[in-house]
Scaffold this active site. Structure first.
Site, PDB file in Angstrom:
ATOM      1  N   GLU A 106      25.038  15.479   0.846  1.00  0.00           N
ATOM      2  CA  GLU A 106      25.596  16.754   1.232  1.00  0.00           C
ATOM      3  C   GLU A 106      25.660  17.490  -0.354  1.00  0.00           C
ATOM      4  OE1 GLU A 106      29.158  16.214   3.667  1.00  0.00           O
ATOM      5  OE2 GLU A 106      27.821  15.181   5.053  1.00  0.00           O
TER       6      GLU A 106
HETATM    7  C1  LIG Z   1      21.786   7.661   2.551  1.00  0.00           C
HETATM    8  C2  LIG Z   1      21.428   9.192   2.551  1.00  0.00           C
HETATM    9  C3  LIG Z   1      21.489   9.856   3.637  1.00  0.00           C
HETATM   10  C4  LIG Z   1      20.954  11.231   3.850  1.00  0.00           C
HETATM   11  N1  LIG Z   1      21.221  12.070   4.747  1.00  0.00           N
HETATM   12  C5  LIG Z   1      20.512  12.991   4.971  1.00  0.00           C
HETATM   13  C6  LIG Z   1      20.451  13.719   6.194  1.00  0.00           C
HETATM   14  O1  LIG Z   1      21.062  13.442   7.101  1.00  0.00           O
HETATM   15  N2  LIG Z   1      19.674  15.054   6.253  1.00  0.00           N
HETATM   16  C7  LIG Z   1      18.813  15.568   4.984  1.00  0.00           C
HETATM   17  O2  LIG Z   1      18.218  16.540   5.250  1.00  0.00           O
HETATM   18  N3  LIG Z   1      18.962  14.562   3.943  1.00  0.00           N
HETATM   19  C8  LIG Z   1      19.695  13.685   3.796  1.00  0.00           C
HETATM   20  N4  LIG Z   1      20.002  12.858   2.637  1.00  0.00           N
HETATM   21  C9  LIG Z   1      18.975  13.330   1.450  1.00  0.00           C
HETATM   22  C10 LIG Z   1      20.137  13.731   0.345  1.00  0.00           C
HETATM   23  O3  LIG Z   1      20.845  14.991   0.643  1.00  0.00           O
HETATM   24  C11 LIG Z   1      19.237  14.043  -0.898  1.00  0.00           C
HETATM   25  O4  LIG Z   1      19.276  12.534  -1.274  1.00  0.00           O
HETATM   26  C12 LIG Z   1      19.966  14.634  -1.784  1.00  0.00           C
HETATM   27  O5  LIG Z   1      20.055  15.963  -1.549  1.00  0.00           O
HETATM   28  C13 LIG Z   1      19.336  14.667  -3.055  1.00  0.00           C
HETATM   29  O6  LIG Z   1      17.804  14.738  -3.238  1.00  0.00           O
HETATM   30  P1  LIG Z   1      16.766  13.616  -3.989  1.00  0.00           P
HETATM   31  O7  LIG Z   1      17.386  12.345  -3.773  1.00  0.00           O
HETATM   32  O8  LIG Z   1      15.703  13.819  -3.697  1.00  0.00           O
HETATM   33  O9  LIG Z   1      17.054  13.849  -5.571  1.00  0.00           O
HETATM   34  P2  LIG Z   1      16.198  15.029  -6.359  1.00  0.00           P
HETATM   35  O10 LIG Z   1      16.682  16.389  -5.721  1.00  0.00           O
HETATM   36  O11 LIG Z   1      15.078  14.468  -6.751  1.00  0.00           O
HETATM   37  O12 LIG Z   1      17.329  14.785  -7.625  1.00  0.00           O
HETATM   38  C14 LIG Z   1      16.946  13.763  -8.694  1.00  0.00           C
HETATM   39  C15 LIG Z   1      18.326  14.098  -9.580  1.00  0.00           C
HETATM   40  O13 LIG Z   1      18.116  15.203 -10.378  1.00  0.00           O
HETATM   41  C16 LIG Z   1      19.262  16.186 -10.095  1.00  0.00           C
HETATM   42  N5  LIG Z   1      18.767  17.527 -10.091  1.00  0.00           N
HETATM   43  C17 LIG Z   1      17.887  17.936  -9.069  1.00  0.00           C
HETATM   44  N6  LIG Z   1      17.829  19.217  -9.381  1.00  0.00           N
HETATM   45  C18 LIG Z   1      18.520  19.657 -10.424  1.00  0.00           C
HETATM   46  C19 LIG Z   1      18.978  20.846 -11.291  1.00  0.00           C
HETATM   47  N7  LIG Z   1      18.381  21.985 -10.908  1.00  0.00           N
HETATM   48  N8  LIG Z   1      19.585  20.868 -12.295  1.00  0.00           N
HETATM   49  C20 LIG Z   1      20.430  19.623 -12.519  1.00  0.00           C
HETATM   50  N9  LIG Z   1      20.085  18.493 -11.984  1.00  0.00           N
HETATM   51  C21 LIG Z   1      19.299  18.339 -11.218  1.00  0.00           C
HETATM   52  C22 LIG Z   1      19.964  15.735  -8.977  1.00  0.00           C
HETATM   53  O14 LIG Z   1      21.166  15.848  -9.163  1.00  0.00           O
HETATM   54  C23 LIG Z   1      19.619  14.128  -9.119  1.00  0.00           C
HETATM   55  O15 LIG Z   1      20.529  13.344  -9.882  1.00  0.00           O
HETATM   56  C24 LIG Z   1      20.203  11.571   2.620  1.00  0.00           C
HETATM   57  C25 LIG Z   1      19.989  10.907   1.270  1.00  0.00           C
HETATM   58  C26 LIG Z   1      20.387   9.473   1.611  1.00  0.00           C
HETATM   59  C27 LIG Z   1      20.105   8.590   0.461  1.00  0.00           C
END
Ligand SMILES: Cc1cc2nc3c(=O)[nH]c(=O)nc-3n(C[C@H](O)[C@H](O)[C@H](O)COP(=O)(O)OP(=O)(O)OC[C@H]3O[C@@H](n4cnc5c(N)ncnc54)[C@H](O)[C@@H]3O)c2cc1C
Length: 633
Positions: free
Chosen positions: A441
């Site tokens: 979220e």
């Molecule tokens: C258990 C679980 C449940 C989930 N449930 C859902 C769901 O129901 N529906 C759904 O759609 N998604 C869901 N997600 C996805 C979740 O919302 C994403 O994991 C989250 O949005 C982060 O994306 P990512 O893990 O790909 O990280 P990435 O986007 O790859 O980011 C990696 C790191 O880089 C940082 N970062 C990225 N961009 C920037 C920036 N511009 N500036 C600074 N820092 C940055 C991030 O904060 C993070 O620390 C779920 C994930 C998990 C693990």
């Protein structure tokens, strides 16, 4: 929350994107176009960033109206009984399954339709009652909390309530209220925090009546059990100001539609009974009537849904903190070491005080923001994001400190404790389950960027064109004139604030005076940074993060003092020591604020940034020598 008051998307974009890479520009333009931009009531938090402590927006603290409380009481009592009798959180964690009997009992009690209006078969309860329920769930079983929250905070009910047509509401609400589980599918393998570049596509049929949906969604919570999904997909692009702009559309998709496939269930360090999976959509024929809001408005559906949806998580975190409070209270009182209960040793007493005071602050901000939603028309974007960031990070610290207080017993699993004849206190599970709150979220980093963007909004509206190298001369001159008039009055006022008196408990008044002064200081520093860095400020994430943390702490101090004052006035016997709690929280938060202010001027951000770049360009690979070279397969 009003969705009628938005300005056209062409007006929303105020950030200069001329020097950005194509990918970043696209991502930002799509996100900017999806922001909600106009509201009936101002935001307390946004006013703070502008140097204004609008105590009228916080005082008197909106304690829950007794009539509304009574409406929620019966459901909360039933929920508590179900949780005690049918939801065994350790067993759920061990087996990775929530018993169908528990899910059925929750559905029977209306827990899948807490906010769904009564006329569609839901309980029709307020956001505050929903937050109370989330607190109970979060205090007992994070897996069950996630099931219900993913279903109704981000799954179909919330966007349907905000954006659905009457026909859609009649079609879907009764099913959802009866317990048909729903999910929200946005994330993809290459689409995490940056949601604008998704590859799931919706191609309109030649007659325009259907869309053929194809793509794969990752980590979809409830996805392996859901009957209904909100799916975000790219639909054909639109030309805006001569440039092609990606369009994201939100579709309601039925599990039963041919082409929907659950590819696999995902497993995590915590939330072991999360029904989370990879969901594939292969030429799924979705009728146009299943579009939520409108074609191309999907990201706005997602962002607006999350504004309110994000409030469940802080409430659930507050519930988890409340249980930690009970655990440390009992353990610090009963565990004797070095001739005294450990709670008498100062190192432990400090932790207990942190947990108690911060739990109170979490409740204060969560319920304040829930009350704003119930009141309607308020801009809650900043408050909700601050609640999410503050509560997820604070609960993480609280659980960590609880583990430290229980020490060896904190690290041991509940089952192992029970096997040795001790009480199965599951702090180890709490820690595993709570870590995700800083990620989903909106990650903590993205929350800081989101809050910073909204914090700068007034300045961008006033002087955005002046600072933008992209703006034509005429626009720059108009902006200079507008900015000159505004800042001629605004800027001196940030240096010479009118002293203010606050009619609250005498121990809390100094904290409010502090918030008032610190808001001016925050506004000044933010303004100076904007002038100094101009459009490059957007890249100074460490600096912006400090401003965001200062603003968040000021917001929490105000909400905490306001709630304490209200509870003390209402019934001081029932809330013993409430002033003390708020006083201690405020002192602790003020210490953080001062540290952050100091660090805005005195930091080594550039060196750290440089080192980060060098490390990721392999220049420090030598430092890894001494670790086993083992390929991750
Ligand atoms: C258990 C679980 C449940 C989930 N449930 C859902 C769901 O129901 N529906 C759904 O759609 N998604 C869901 N997600 C996805 C979740 O919302 C994403 O994991 C989250 O949005 C982060 O994306 P990512 O893990 O790909 O990280 P990435 O986007 O790859 O980011 C990696 C790191 O880089 C940082 N970062 C990225 N961009 C920037 C920036 N511009 N500036 C600074 N820092 C940055 C991030 O904060 C993070 O620390 C779920 C994930 C998990 C693990």
């Amino acid at each position: 929350m009003s969705v009628e008051t938005r300005v056209p998307e062409e007006e929303a974009l105020q950030i200069d994107t001329s020097k950005m890479s194509e990918g970043k520009r696209q991502a930002l333009e799509v996100t900017e176009a999806a922001r909600e931009t106009a509201w009936t009531h101002p935001s307390f938090a946004q006013e703070l960033f502008d140097g204004s402590f609008r105590d009228d927006l916080m005082f008197p603290y909106p304690l829950q109206d007794p009539v509304d409380a009574r409406k929620g009481d019966e459901f909360i009592r039933t929920l508590e009984t179900i949780l005690r009798e049918k939801v065994d959180p350790d067993e759920i964690d061990r087996t990775g399954e929530i018993p169908q009997e528990a899910i059925d009992a929750l559905a029977e009690a209306g827990a899948f339709g807490i906010k769904i209006p009564k006329e569609y078969g839901g309980l029709g309860l307020s956001q505050t009652n929903y937050s109370r329920a989330a607190m109970f769930l979060g205090s007992h079983c994070a897996n069950t909390a996630a099931l219900l929250s993913a279903h109704q905070s981000i799954g179909v009910p919330q966007p349907l309530k905000l954006f659905g047509t009457e026909e859609q509401k009649k079609r879907f609400f009764p099913r959802l209220a009866r317990g048909e589980i729903s999910a929200f599918a946005l994330t993809e393998v290459d689409v995490g925090s940056d949601q604008a570049k998704m590859t799931t596509r919706g191609e309109p049929s030649p007659d325009g009546k259907h869309f053929l949906l194809s793509g794969e969604k990752l980590w979809c919570t409830n996805g392996t059990k859901a009957g209904l999904f909100v799916v975000m997909a790219q639909t054909p692009p639109k030309v805006v100001r001569g440039k092609e702009r990606s369009q994201i559309t939100a579709f309601i998709v039925e599990k039963e539609m041919p082409g929907v496939e659950v590819v696999s269930r995902c497993h995590f360090m915590g939330l072991r009974a999360l029904y989370n999976g990879v969901i594939r959509f292969k030429n799924v024929k979705v009728p146009r009537e299943n579009i939520l809001f409108d074609e191309g408005k999907g990201l706005r559906v997602a962002l607006t849904t999350l504004n309110t949806g994000r409030l469940t998580l802080p409430a659930a975190c507050t519930g988890a903190s409340k249980i930690c409070l009970r655990i440390v209270r009992e353990f610090a009182r009963d565990r004797i070491q070095w001739g005294a209960p450990i709670g008498r040793h100062e190192a432990i007493a400090q932790k207990v005080a942190y947990i108690a005071s911060h739990t109170f602050a979490q409740e204060a901000v969560s319920l304040y923001t829930a009350a704003l939603v119930d009141r309607g028309g308020a801009d809650i974007r900043l408050e909700a994001a601050m609640c999410k960031m503050f509560c997820s990070e604070t609960t993480w610290r609280i659980i960590n400190e609880t583990l430290q207080v229980r020490s060896g017993r904190g690290y041991e699993t509940a089952a192992s404790l029970r096997a040795r004849g001790e009480a199965g206190v599951p702090v180890e599970r709490f820690l595993r389950d709570a870590r995700i709150n800083l990620i989903f979220e909106g990650t903590s980093e993205i929350m800081r960027l989101f809050i910073a963007r909204e914090a700068l909004d007034k300045h961008m509206k006033t002087a955005g064109d002046l600072l933008s190298p992209r703006a034509p001369l005429g626009q720059k001159l108009a902006s200079a004139l507008k900015a000159g008039v505004h800042y001629a009055a605004w800027y001196p006022a940030q240096w010479n604030p009118v002293p203010r008196m606050f009619t609250v408990h005498r121990r809390l008044a100094p904290h409010l005076s502090y918030v008032s002064r610190a808001a001016h200081r925050l506004a000044r520093k933010l303004f100076h940074s904007m002038i100094f860095y101009q459009v490059a400020l957007e890249k100074k994430q460490a600096l912006l993060g400090r401003f965001v943390e200062i603003g968040t702490d000021l917001f929490t101090i105000a909400a905490t003092c306001a709630r304490a004052d209200a509870l003390h006035s209402q019934d001081s016997t029932a809330h013993t020591g409430v002033i003390e709690l708020a006083d201690i929280f405020s002192k602790e938060a003020r210490r953080r604020v001062e540290e952050n202010f100091r660090a805005t001027a005195n930091n080594h951000d550039p060196e750290c940034y440089r080192l980060g770049q060098q490390v990721t360009q392999d220049e420090y690979a030598w430092l890894e020598k001494g670790a086993v070279e083992f390929p991750f397969k």
